[in-house]
Design a protein around this motif. Structure first.
Motif, short mmCIF file in Angstrom:
data_model
loop_
_atom_site.label_atom_id
_atom_site.label_comp_id
_atom_site.label_asym_id
_atom_site.label_seq_id
_atom_site.Cartn_x
_atom_site.Cartn_y
_atom_site.Cartn_z
N GLU A 155 2.63 -0.31 -12.79
CA GLU A 155 2.55 1.06 -12.17
C GLU A 155 1.84 1.26 -11.38
OE1 GLU A 155 3.63 3.32 -15.61
OE2 GLU A 155 5.11 1.39 -16.03
N MET A 156 1.69 0.79 -10.50
CA MET A 156 0.41 1.28 -9.97
C MET A 156 0.86 1.90 -8.42
SD MET A 156 -2.74 1.05 -9.43
CE MET A 156 -3.31 1.52 -8.21
N TYR A 157 2.33 0.82 -8.49
CA TYR A 157 3.65 1.14 -7.25
C TYR A 157 3.53 2.74 -7.29
CZ TYR A 157 7.18 0.78 -10.13
OH TYR A 157 8.49 1.11 -10.95
N LYS A 209 -9.62 -0.80 -0.11
CA LYS A 209 -9.09 -1.06 -1.26
C LYS A 209 -9.36 -1.65 -1.90
CE LYS A 209 -7.17 -4.33 3.28
NZ LYS A 209 -7.75 -5.27 4.00
N SER A 210 -10.11 -1.91 -2.63
CA SER A 210 -10.67 -1.77 -4.41
C SER A 210 -10.45 0.08 -4.88
CB SER A 210 -11.56 -1.40 -4.68
OG SER A 210 -12.54 -2.23 -4.21
N VAL A 211 -10.25 0.95 -4.06
CA VAL A 211 -9.58 1.82 -5.13
C VAL A 211 -8.26 1.83 -4.87
CG1 VAL A 211 -9.24 4.69 -4.10
CG2 VAL A 211 -10.84 3.94 -3.64
N MET A 212 -6.94 1.03 -4.16
CA MET A 212 -5.82 1.39 -3.73
C MET A 212 -5.31 -0.27 -4.55
SD MET A 212 -4.34 3.05 -1.73
CE MET A 212 -2.82 2.75 -0.70
N ARG A 213 -6.50 -0.73 -5.49
CA ARG A 213 -6.37 -1.89 -6.36
C ARG A 213 -5.52 -2.85 -5.42
NH1 ARG A 213 -5.02 -0.99 -11.73
NH2 ARG A 213 -3.93 -2.89 -12.05
N LEU A 214 -6.04 -2.66 -4.32
CA LEU A 214 -5.13 -3.88 -2.74
C LEU A 214 -6.31 -5.19 -2.93
CD1 LEU A 214 -3.88 -2.11 -0.49
CD2 LEU A 214 -2.19 -3.51 -1.78
N ILE A 215 -7.06 -5.48 -4.10
CA ILE A 215 -8.04 -6.60 -3.84
C ILE A 215 -7.50 -8.13 -4.29
CG2 ILE A 215 -10.72 -8.02 -4.31
CD1 ILE A 215 -10.93 -5.08 -2.85
N ALA A 221 1.08 -1.36 0.00
CA ALA A 221 -0.10 0.33 -0.11
C ALA A 221 1.01 1.63 0.16
CB ALA A 221 -0.97 -0.40 1.09
N LYS A 222 2.04 1.07 0.48
CA LYS A 222 2.88 2.19 0.23
C LYS A 222 4.08 2.51 -0.54
CE LYS A 222 6.67 0.85 3.59
NZ LYS A 222 7.14 0.60 4.63
N GLY A 223 3.43 1.66 -1.68
CA GLY A 223 4.24 1.90 -2.97
C GLY A 223 4.94 1.32 -2.78
N MET A 224 5.78 -0.62 -2.48
CA MET A 224 6.97 -0.73 -2.38
C MET A 224 7.04 -1.67 -3.88
SD MET A 224 9.57 -0.08 -0.55
CE MET A 224 8.74 1.74 -0.56
N PRO A 225 7.64 -1.56 -5.01
CA PRO A 225 7.65 -2.52 -5.56
C PRO A 225 7.10 -3.86 -5.19
CG PRO A 225 9.74 -0.89 -6.46
CD PRO A 225 8.83 -0.94 -5.08
N GLU A 226 6.54 -4.70 -6.00
CA GLU A 226 6.51 -6.25 -5.80
C GLU A 226 7.30 -6.92 -5.74
OE1 GLU A 226 3.93 -6.69 -5.05
OE2 GLU A 226 3.62 -9.41 -4.61
#
Lengths: 321, 324
Positions: free
Chosen positions: B83-85, B52-58, A225-230
């Motif tokens: 690119e989401m990161y 979580k959907s807004v963050m695309r963490l589903i 969530a804080k944007g770390m690459p996978e």
């Protein structure tokens, strides 16, 4: 840290005494003794038997035998083997290398492969390759290593691709150093595989489960969530946490380094400690059994200590005090 | 004002073995810059899944099946995953419910803060360090330089949540999502964290989505409120609308079940019945089985979101009016 290690080692001394005493008593409690095989032999007279009993100290009460052994131990003498009529330490020392070659390479092999495939299988959860790996792993876990060894022997005998027994070829002494190395390597392939496949499979399953658990942790989701690459999420945040529970297993693996290959050494005629101990057990060669038991116990103590130290290194929450 | 985040007809379903769970169904809202949107609803109403959907963490078996999430003109759902990161943590960041588990136990607070800053801003390590210390100061963690070297286990729950907030705000996101950030904390710490979030929101002018099931918390935080029930938004309006003129029967009953200091009553009202089992629910209003105002019409269709008064929307055929 150093204080902690010293204290742990000091605590282990009484532990080892108790362990050696228990092994001694268990051996003593077993019916018969080393001389039984001679008693059955009509060519050996009663006087000779009596003389041997005296010589080996078997006529003394058990506790006296144990204390005598203990006294000798402090002088650096681990006792004599009844069967070989040589010091136990010499016998073990001669065979330790062969066993270590086998067990250390199988340890490295199974850990390297287990961790890597475990990670792969966790990251590809429920995919086709994960399912294949799961089936293979469960099959290997369910197969006893000696049976796997027998299967491999059968394969080796049928195909002639691998030697079926021993550690070196008959022509070993004429070979150059490089070829000697290759010769041993060639002999090692089957026993090392038989020894490592089972533990590789369970390590892989542990690693998979551990990583999957960690991947569901809040801090992994937060890292995402804080944007770390996978890549960072998995290899920095998840993996180090997932390795933690594996370290305890490493401690156990270290304890099995010398005694763990017993069956495989017998199946493949490997000239290591496993066979020595096996024969000693059958013949009730008392001091050889105690010595090997003691060595395993020492390795367990050392293995646990190493695991605890590694854990302290990896996890800041673990403080060794 | 142009919305910074605009969610349109968002639906997120979970495909379970037992059936399909419509965890979020047809949810729409706009979030203006510097605005605080509160989402209230009981456990399982779809609040967390929405953000979580807004963050695309589903994650599978969950799937965003419909809708658009427009952030500053771009539909987030059309951005490739790798690119989401660039969005997460930099444009939209998130604070989770349980500060005890949100931080990686094996890395220092400083490390976890700095990696975020370095990831999103092209700064050197020493600049990132300076910025990280500033962030810890901003969230009022004492002795920030020393605390940079601390591990999460050396922090209390409140301190950890401050650290999490520092990480979430470290790259000046335009939207901060706080998913029940105080639920896991005890009441005095809750108040401190809420004060902190309120003052930071005003100072940094970040738009915020604040999720809670605590109506008292939301009253003190939000400009606008969205009420969710059973995966659907049932009412949406300004904080005054929701608190003083609730028109959906659920909102209405929910507010009556809250103890109030200015009204003396012997027994708090409760809403009879149970929250819906969310698997394969029929295509009617999810509140229908518990609703005192249900009619024949409710059995036929899902009511649409209707604007009853300017900016005040409700999803009900029989809204509560006046002093009912």
């Amino acid at each position: 840290m150093l204080k902690y290690i010293i204290r742990r080692l000091l605590i282990s001394i009484p532990e080892l005494f108790i362990i050696s005493f228990m092994i001694f008593m268990i051996m003593y409690a077993a019916p018969g003794d080393f001389l039984d095989q001679y008693r059955l032999d009509p060519t050996i007279s009663a006087e000779t038997l009596e003389a041997m009993r005296k010589e080996y100290g078997l006529d003394q009460p058990a506790i006296v035998q144990y204390l005598t052994w203990l006294k000798n131990l402090f002088k650096g003498n681990m006792g004599y083997s009844f069967y070989y009529r040589r010091p136990v330490s010499d016998l073990i020392w001669e065979r330790v290398n062969a066993t270590l070659i086998l067990s250390v390479s199988s340890l490295l092999f199974s850990w390297a492969l287990g961790i890597v495939t475990g990670i792969f299988s966790a990251l590809k959860k429920y995919s086709f390759s994960d399912r294949i790996l799961t089936v293979v792993a469960l099959g290997l876990i369910a197969t006893p290593s000696f049976f796997l060894g027998l299967l491999m022997l059968y394969l080796a005998a049928k195909t002639n691709w691998f030697p079926i027994s021993g550690m070196i070829s008959t022509s070993y002494n004429q070979l150059s150093a490089w070829n000697k190395f290759k010769d041993i390597l060639w002999h090692m392939i089957l026993p090392v595989s038989a020894l490592s496949l089972g533990s590789f499979a369970s390590l892989m399953r542990y690693m998979r489960g551990s990583l999957l658990d960690v991947l569901n942790e809040d801090y992994v989701i937060f890292a995402r969530a804080k944007g770390m690459p996978e890549r960072v999420v998995i290899y920095k945040h998840a993996l180090r946490n997932a390795i933690n529970p594996m370290i305890t297993f490493l401690g156990f693996s270290i304890s099995g380094l010398l005694g763990g290959a017993l069956f495989i050494e017998n199946v493949f005629g490997w000239p290591g400690m496993g066979r020595l101990i096996y024969q000693a057990l059958i013949q009730q060669d008392m001091y050889l059994v105690i010595a090997s038991g003691l060595i395993s116990a020492i390795l367990l103590v050392v293995g646990n200590l190493v695991a605890d130290m590694l854990l302290a290194l990896v996890d800041p929450r673990v403080r060794l005090t | 004002m142009e919305a910074v985040l605009s969610v349109k007809n968002l639906s997120t379903y979970f495909y379970m073995e037992e059936g399909v769970v419509a965890a979020v169904d047809d949810v729409s809202f706009d979030l203006a810059p510097q605005e605080v949107l509160g989402i209230v609803g009981e456990t399982g109403s779809g609040k967390s899944v929405t953000v979580k959907s807004v963050m695309r963490l589903i994650k599978s078996p969950g799937k965003i099946v419909n809708g658009q999430i427009i952030y500053k003109g771009t539909n987030i759902l059309e951005i490739p995953e790798n690119e989401m990161y660039k969005i997460r943590g930099k444009e939209i960041s998130m604070v989770f419910q349980d500060p005890m588990t949100s931080l990686n136990p094996l890395y220092t607070i400083g490390d976890q803060l700095m990696e975020t800053i370095i990831q999103h801003q092209s700064v050197s390590k020493s600049e990132a360090y300076k910025r990280a210390v500033e962030m810890l100061q901003l969230v009022q963690i004492p002795e920030p330089e020393k605390r940079m070297r601390s591990y999460p286990f050396e922090f209390s729950g409140g301190m950890r949540q401050r650290a999490v907030i520092a990480i979430a705000l470290s790259c000046n996101p335009s939207v901060l999502i706080a998913d029940e950030p105080t639920t896991a904390l005890d009441v005095t710490i809750q108040a401190q964290i809420l004060d902190l979030m309120r003052s930071l929101q005003e100072r940094l002018k970040t738009a915020m989505i604040f999720i809670t099931h605590d109506l008292g918390v939301i009253a003190s935080m939000a400009h606008k409120i969205m009420v969710m029930y059973g995966g659907k938004q049932v009412e949406f309006g300004s904080a005054e609308d929701i608190f003083y003129r609730p028109i959906h029967p659920y909102t209405n009953m929910l507010l009556r079940s809250v103890p109030r200091i200015d009204r003396k009553i012997d027994r708090l009202q409760s809403i009879p019945g149970q929250p819906p089992r969310m698997i394969d629910i029929p295509k009617v209003c999810t509140f229908l089985p518990r609703c005192p105002k249900r009619t024949e019409k409710c059995q036929t269709a899902i009511p649409p979101m209707e604007e009853i008064e300017p900016g005040h929307f409700v999803r009900c055929f029989n809204p509560v009016r006046g002093d009912e």
